[in-house]
Design a protein around this motif. Structure first.
Motif, PDB file in Angstrom:
ATOM      1  N   PHE A 128      36.553  59.133  28.542  1.00  0.00           N
ATOM      2  CA  PHE A 128      36.447  57.961  29.423  1.00  0.00           C
ATOM      3  C   PHE A 128      35.426  56.964  28.847  1.00  0.00           C
ATOM      4  CE2 PHE A 128      34.117  55.933  32.948  1.00  0.00           C
ATOM      5  CZ  PHE A 128      35.143  55.228  33.541  1.00  0.00           C
ATOM      6  N   ARG A 129      34.296  57.506  28.359  1.00  0.00           N
ATOM      7  CA  ARG A 129      33.232  56.669  27.813  1.00  0.00           C
ATOM      8  C   ARG A 129      33.725  55.887  26.596  1.00  0.00           C
ATOM      9  NH1 ARG A 129      28.867  56.250  24.259  1.00  0.00           N
ATOM     10  NH2 ARG A 129      26.938  55.585  25.280  1.00  0.00           N
ATOM     11  N   ALA A 130      34.413  56.598  25.696  1.00  0.00           N
ATOM     12  CA  ALA A 130      34.917  55.966  24.477  1.00  0.00           C
ATOM     13  C   ALA A 130      35.860  54.809  24.834  1.00  0.00           C
ATOM     14  CB  ALA A 130      35.624  56.998  23.617  1.00  0.00           C
ATOM     15  N   LYS A 131      36.685  55.032  25.853  1.00  0.00           N
ATOM     16  CA  LYS A 131      37.638  54.024  26.284  1.00  0.00           C
ATOM     17  C   LYS A 131      36.902  52.810  26.853  1.00  0.00           C
ATOM     18  CE  LYS A 131      41.283  54.049  29.610  1.00  0.00           C
ATOM     19  NZ  LYS A 131      42.049  54.891  30.535  1.00  0.00           N
ATOM     20  N   MET A 132      35.922  53.085  27.717  1.00  0.00           N
ATOM     21  CA  MET A 132      35.214  52.009  28.408  1.00  0.00           C
ATOM     22  C   MET A 132      34.271  51.228  27.498  1.00  0.00           C
ATOM     23  SD  MET A 132      36.323  51.579  31.234  1.00  0.00           S
ATOM     24  CE  MET A 132      37.255  52.270  32.548  1.00  0.00           C
ATOM     25  N   ARG A 133      33.816  51.848  26.415  1.00  0.00           N
ATOM     26  CA  ARG A 133      32.887  51.151  25.523  1.00  0.00           C
ATOM     27  C   ARG A 133      33.608  50.353  24.441  1.00  0.00           C
ATOM     28  NH1 ARG A 133      27.554  52.642  26.580  1.00  0.00           N
ATOM     29  NH2 ARG A 133      27.623  53.494  28.667  1.00  0.00           N
ATOM     30  N   ASN A 134      34.926  50.433  24.435  1.00  0.00           N
ATOM     31  CA  ASN A 134      35.711  49.661  23.489  1.00  0.00           C
ATOM     32  C   ASN A 134      35.629  48.170  23.860  1.00  0.00           C
ATOM     33  OD1 ASN A 134      38.000  48.188  22.503  1.00  0.00           O
ATOM     34  ND2 ASN A 134      38.939  50.138  21.946  1.00  0.00           N
ATOM     35  N   PRO A 135      35.157  47.314  22.928  1.00  0.00           N
ATOM     36  CA  PRO A 135      34.959  45.895  23.240  1.00  0.00           C
ATOM     37  C   PRO A 135      36.223  45.209  23.758  1.00  0.00           C
ATOM     38  CG  PRO A 135      34.020  46.421  21.109  1.00  0.00           C
ATOM     39  CD  PRO A 135      34.764  47.647  21.552  1.00  0.00           C
ATOM     40  N   GLN A 136      37.381  45.615  23.221  1.00  0.00           N
ATOM     41  CA  GLN A 136      38.629  44.978  23.668  1.00  0.00           C
ATOM     42  C   GLN A 136      38.954  45.349  25.113  1.00  0.00           C
ATOM     43  OE1 GLN A 136      41.113  45.937  20.344  1.00  0.00           O
ATOM     44  NE2 GLN A 136      42.055  43.913  20.400  1.00  0.00           N
ATOM     45  N   MET A 137      38.691  46.618  25.437  1.00  0.00           N
ATOM     46  CA  MET A 137      38.896  47.097  26.792  1.00  0.00           C
ATOM     47  C   MET A 137      37.985  46.323  27.755  1.00  0.00           C
ATOM     48  SD  MET A 137      40.387  49.227  28.781  1.00  0.00           S
ATOM     49  CE  MET A 137      40.248  50.307  30.188  1.00  0.00           C
ATOM     50  N   GLN A 138      36.752  46.112  27.333  1.00  0.00           N
ATOM     51  CA  GLN A 138      35.791  45.402  28.186  1.00  0.00           C
ATOM     52  C   GLN A 138      36.204  43.944  28.390  1.00  0.00           C
ATOM     53  OE1 GLN A 138      31.731  46.010  27.022  1.00  0.00           O
ATOM     54  NE2 GLN A 138      31.871  48.222  27.267  1.00  0.00           N
ATOM     55  N   LYS A 139      36.702  43.351  27.329  1.00  0.00           N
ATOM     56  CA  LYS A 139      37.152  41.965  27.403  1.00  0.00           C
ATOM     57  C   LYS A 139      38.300  41.846  28.412  1.00  0.00           C
ATOM     58  CE  LYS A 139      37.915  38.454  23.990  1.00  0.00           C
ATOM     59  NZ  LYS A 139      38.312  38.184  22.601  1.00  0.00           N
ATOM     60  N   MET A 140      39.205  42.822  28.324  1.00  0.00           N
ATOM     61  CA  MET A 140      40.356  42.857  29.217  1.00  0.00           C
ATOM     62  C   MET A 140      39.898  43.024  30.669  1.00  0.00           C
ATOM     63  SD  MET A 140      43.559  45.159  28.030  1.00  0.00           S
ATOM     64  CE  MET A 140      43.360  46.378  29.332  1.00  0.00           C
ATOM     65  N   LEU A 141      38.963  43.947  30.858  1.00  0.00           N
ATOM     66  CA  LEU A 141      38.428  44.208  32.198  1.00  0.00           C
ATOM     67  C   LEU A 141      37.782  42.961  32.793  1.00  0.00           C
ATOM     68  CD1 LEU A 141      36.589  47.662  32.050  1.00  0.00           C
ATOM     69  CD2 LEU A 141      38.371  46.996  33.665  1.00  0.00           C
ATOM     70  N   LEU A 142      36.940  42.323  31.979  1.00  0.00           N
ATOM     71  CA  LEU A 142      36.177  41.172  32.472  1.00  0.00           C
ATOM     72  C   LEU A 142      37.070  39.955  32.733  1.00  0.00           C
ATOM     73  CD1 LEU A 142      32.964  41.579  30.303  1.00  0.00           C
ATOM     74  CD2 LEU A 142      33.157  41.899  32.765  1.00  0.00           C
ATOM     75  N   ALA A 143      38.282  39.974  32.147  1.00  0.00           N
ATOM     76  CA  ALA A 143      39.206  38.868  32.355  1.00  0.00           C
ATOM     77  C   ALA A 143      39.924  38.992  33.705  1.00  0.00           C
ATOM     78  CB  ALA A 143      40.220  38.812  31.220  1.00  0.00           C
ATOM     79  N   ARG A 144      39.842  40.185  34.317  1.00  0.00           N
ATOM     80  CA  ARG A 144      40.501  40.389  35.618  1.00  0.00           C
ATOM     81  C   ARG A 144      39.736  39.645  36.719  1.00  0.00           C
ATOM     82  NH1 ARG A 144      42.956  45.788  35.350  1.00  0.00           N
ATOM     83  NH2 ARG A 144      43.318  45.710  37.583  1.00  0.00           N
ATOM     84  N   PRO A 145      40.443  39.213  37.764  1.00  0.00           N
ATOM     85  CA  PRO A 145      39.755  38.529  38.864  1.00  0.00           C
ATOM     86  C   PRO A 145      38.658  39.421  39.461  1.00  0.00           C
ATOM     87  CG  PRO A 145      42.140  38.425  39.140  1.00  0.00           C
ATOM     88  CD  PRO A 145      41.891  39.330  37.994  1.00  0.00           C
ATOM     89  N   LEU A 146      37.625  38.778  39.944  1.00  0.00           N
ATOM     90  CA  LEU A 146      36.465  39.485  40.491  1.00  0.00           C
ATOM     91  C   LEU A 146      36.859  40.491  41.574  1.00  0.00           C
ATOM     92  CD1 LEU A 146      33.383  39.606  40.254  1.00  0.00           C
ATOM     93  CD2 LEU A 146      33.244  37.768  41.931  1.00  0.00           C
ATOM     94  N   GLU A 147      37.779  40.113  42.455  1.00  0.00           N
ATOM     95  CA  GLU A 147      38.183  41.013  43.550  1.00  0.00           C
ATOM     96  C   GLU A 147      38.840  42.284  43.015  1.00  0.00           C
ATOM     97  OE1 GLU A 147      39.957  37.374  44.224  1.00  0.00           O
ATOM     98  OE2 GLU A 147      37.815  37.362  43.789  1.00  0.00           O
ATOM     99  N   ASP A 148      39.626  42.136  41.946  1.00  0.00           N
ATOM    100  CA  ASP A 148      40.249  43.302  41.307  1.00  0.00           C
ATOM    101  C   ASP A 148      39.181  44.256  40.793  1.00  0.00           C
ATOM    102  OD1 ASP A 148      42.532  41.892  41.713  1.00  0.00           O
ATOM    103  OD2 ASP A 148      43.323  42.153  39.671  1.00  0.00           O
ATOM    104  N   ARG A 149      38.173  43.667  40.154  1.00  0.00           N
ATOM    105  CA  ARG A 149      37.113  44.495  39.563  1.00  0.00           C
ATOM    106  C   ARG A 149      36.296  45.186  40.653  1.00  0.00           C
ATOM    107  NH1 ARG A 149      34.012  40.395  36.470  1.00  0.00           N
ATOM    108  NH2 ARG A 149      35.547  38.841  36.995  1.00  0.00           N
ATOM    109  N   GLN A 150      36.088  44.486  41.768  1.00  0.00           N
ATOM    110  CA  GLN A 150      35.346  45.101  42.881  1.00  0.00           C
ATOM    111  C   GLN A 150      36.101  46.306  43.421  1.00  0.00           C
ATOM    112  OE1 GLN A 150      34.945  41.428  45.040  1.00  0.00           O
ATOM    113  NE2 GLN A 150      32.763  41.251  44.574  1.00  0.00           N
TER     114      GLN A 150
END
Ligand code: MN
Length: 244
Positions: A128-150
């Motif tokens: 899980f850590r390896a997946k979440m620390r991947n810069p591309q994964m993070q970029k994708m996550l941060l591009a999601r609307p704030l409510e989705d991330r919440q």
């Protein structure tokens, strides 16, 4: 001259006592300190610097005041707040550190880590850590609307609480062999980390020499910090949160 280390405050709205203790810590212990290192899980959750809550602003302002008074502040990601970014750091007057980071602590080469990467027996978490620390994964996550991330953060938290309940105690701790291996790679006689919520100073052998692993404590019933001054052994200290 003093350098302070703290970690695992897990600041959140439901624990105003911890936020209060942190603000008092900055106004007392941290005053005049040369450096303050926060080694991860400063916040219980972080879904992007674009979510501005009063708690985050309060923490940033307090850190900024300390930074303006001359204390250098360093932040490292934890497993909870790994999305914390440069924008927050700029507001807080802090510098973001890599995990691990090698420093010279008054003449002692010292490796700083959050600690989760040393818990290698938890194979599922490391994936899980390896997946979440991947810069591309993070970029994708941060591009999601704030409510989705919440919404995602709430789900992750429930999942983590459910899985950790069933996990063996030793899986949640560091793997001793990997601690030694890591310290040998970096050739350090001293490691400081948090994450495990098992505050202690451990003696061990690294490259045939005596070495030290200092584990910072989580802020809950107690406030924990490590105090380092030139020419002295770093001291792990605590105080009851109610009296702090
Ligand atoms: Mn952690």
């Amino acid at each position: 001259m003093t350098t302070l280390f703290i970690s695992d405050l897990h600041l959140e709205e439901t624990r105003p006592d911890i936020t209060g203790a942190f603000l008092r810590f900055l106004e007392s212990k941290a005053q005049g300190a040369e450096q303050l290192y926060i080694l991860g899980d400063f916040f219980e959750a972080w879904i992007g610097d674009d979510e501005r809550t009063p708690l985050q602003d309060q923490a940033a302002e307090a850190l900024r005041a300390l930074s303006d008074s001359g204390t250098r502040i360093f932040l490292m990601h934890g497993n909870r707040d790994f999305l914390l970014g440069e924008e927050f750091c700029a507001r807080a007057g802090a510098a973001l550190l890599d995990d691990p980071t090698l420093i010279d602590l008054y003449g002692t080469p010292t490796l700083l880590m959050h600690g989760d990467s040393l818990c290698t027996a938890d194979v599922e978490y490391q994936k899980f850590r390896a997946k979440m620390r991947n810069p591309q994964m993070q970029k994708m996550l941060l591009a999601r609307p704030l409510e989705d991330r919440q919404q995602m953060a709430r789900q992750l938290r429930e999942m983590s609480m459910a899985t950790n309940q069933g996990k063996a105690e030793d899986i949640m701790d560091v793997t001793p062999d990997d601690v030694v291996r890591t310290m040998e790679v970096y050739k350090v006689p001293q490691l400081i980390h948090g994450h495990t919520h098992r505050p202690a100073v451990h003696s061990l052998e690294v490259n045939g020499e005596t070495a030290k692993r200092i584990v910072l404590g989580d802020w809950d019933k107690n406030v924990w910090w490590l105090e380092a001054t030139p020419g002295q052994e770093p001291e792990l200290k605590k105080a009851a949160i109610s009296s702090f």
